[in-house]
Write a protein that holds these residues in place. Structure first.
Motif, PDB file in Angstrom:
ATOM      1  N   ARG A  96       4.221   4.666  -7.832  1.00 42.67           N
ATOM      2  CA  ARG A  96       4.639   3.400  -7.229  1.00 42.67           C
ATOM      3  C   ARG A  96       3.569   2.335  -7.431  1.00 42.67           C
ATOM      4  NH1 ARG A  96      10.067   3.825  -6.495  1.00 42.67           N
ATOM      5  NH2 ARG A  96      10.575   5.791  -5.484  1.00 42.67           N
ATOM      6  N   ASP A 156      10.268   0.450  -4.259  1.00 44.17           N
ATOM      7  CA  ASP A 156       8.824   0.395  -4.041  1.00 44.17           C
ATOM      8  C   ASP A 156       8.508  -0.171  -2.661  1.00 44.17           C
ATOM      9  OD1 ASP A 156       8.226   1.434  -6.545  1.00 44.17           O
ATOM     10  OD2 ASP A 156       8.276  -0.530  -7.501  1.00 44.17           O
ATOM     11  N   THR A 163       8.681   2.312   0.033  1.00 46.67           N
ATOM     12  CA  THR A 163       7.541   3.223   0.060  1.00 46.67           C
ATOM     13  C   THR A 163       6.434   2.716   0.965  1.00 46.67           C
ATOM     14  OG1 THR A 163       8.042   3.879  -2.213  1.00 46.67           O
ATOM     15  CG2 THR A 163       5.855   4.433  -1.386  1.00 46.67           C
TER      16      THR A 163
END
Length: 269
Positions: free
Chosen positions: A26, A65, A68
């Motif tokens: 990521r 992303d 995350t």
């Protein structure tokens, strides 16, 4: 002191490793910090005595992303704000207000990529600014108008000053730049401001060259008494000025500088 305050040096490797393990595959928070610093440099505005930089920044991430890091987004934004404040002090930049960083999800951003935008938000007055402004307003009124409830006209009185000499003009600064004439970034212009600055392939460099033959930290440009000097930072392929390899050289207008396969012309306005 924030997590990113000691970004430079050996601590950088530790931080990079920590986040690389935590966010495998990521966008890394370190990359966000680098891109924010670059956005700050690229959007600066030079005044007579100061260099102003934006105070509001947005980091756009792919929704996956963003998910995350969403759980730590407020804390991460605070660390990035601390980093930008320290970076501004390091470069002697002036922030019009404390930096503010926002993380947002953006469908148009690819997975593993990010987009950064910066802008000048409302300027924040320093502590005591309101009192000083109030004092100025009071000073501009006659004494008879200082109290409330008095039936007086709201007028200003102007008094002649004795020293009416014009303010001396501030001499303009020399503006130098490197103009890329050959290589992957042909046509790119790099202004040489806020010296000393580093040139290399690494994202944390002040001037980033997307050239595989350029070292991560290839060279440094410094300025002293109006003279610009380029110095090799133990790079693999070295630097060449007017065709000759040098370790350090004062640049003159019109000099050609070769870094890797990138060829530049040194210009001064």
């Amino acid at each position: 002191m924030g997590l990113f305050s000691g970004l430079e040096g050996s601590l950088e490797k530790y931080i990079e490793g920590f986040f690389r393990d935590k966010f495998k595959g990521r966008v890394q928070p370190m990359e966000m910090a680098r891109r924010l610093a670059r956005e700050m440099r690229e959007r600066k505005r030079v005044s007579i005595s100061r260099v102003y930089v934006p105070n509001e920044y947005t980091v756009y991430l792919n929704p996956e992303d963003y998910q995350t890091v969403s759980s730590i987004a407020p804390m991460l934004a605070g660390e990035l704000e601390d980093y930008l404040e320290q970076k501004a002090k390091e470069k002697n930049f002036t922030l019009v207000a404390p930096p503010r960083v926002t993380l947002e999800a953006e469908e148009g951003v690819e997975v593993g990529q990010l987009k950064v935008s910066g802008k000048f938000g409302p300027a924040a007055f320093p502590a005591g600014g309101a009192e000083r402004r109030e004092g100025l307003e009071t000073a501009r009124r006659p004494e008879s108008m200082a109290g409330e409830g008095e039936n007086q006209e709201d007028t200003l009185r102007f008094y002649p000053t004795h020293n009416t000499a014009p303010i001396p003009a501030v001499p303009g600064e020399r503006r130098a730049r490197l103009v890329v004439t050959a290589g992957p970034q042909q046509g790119k212009v790099f202004p040489l401001v806020s010296c000393p600055l580093t040139i290399g392939r690494r994202d944390t460099c002040d001037l980033v060259l997307n050239d595989a033959s350029v070292s991560r930290r290839h060279a440094q440009v410094s300025c002293r008494h109006g003279e610009y000097t380029i110095t090799d930072l133990n790079s693999t392929n070295g630097i060449y000025v007017n065709g000759a390899r040098v370790t350090s050289r004062v640049l003159r207008p019109g000099d050609t500088v070769k870094i890797g396969t990138t060829l530049c012309i040194f210009e001064v306005e």
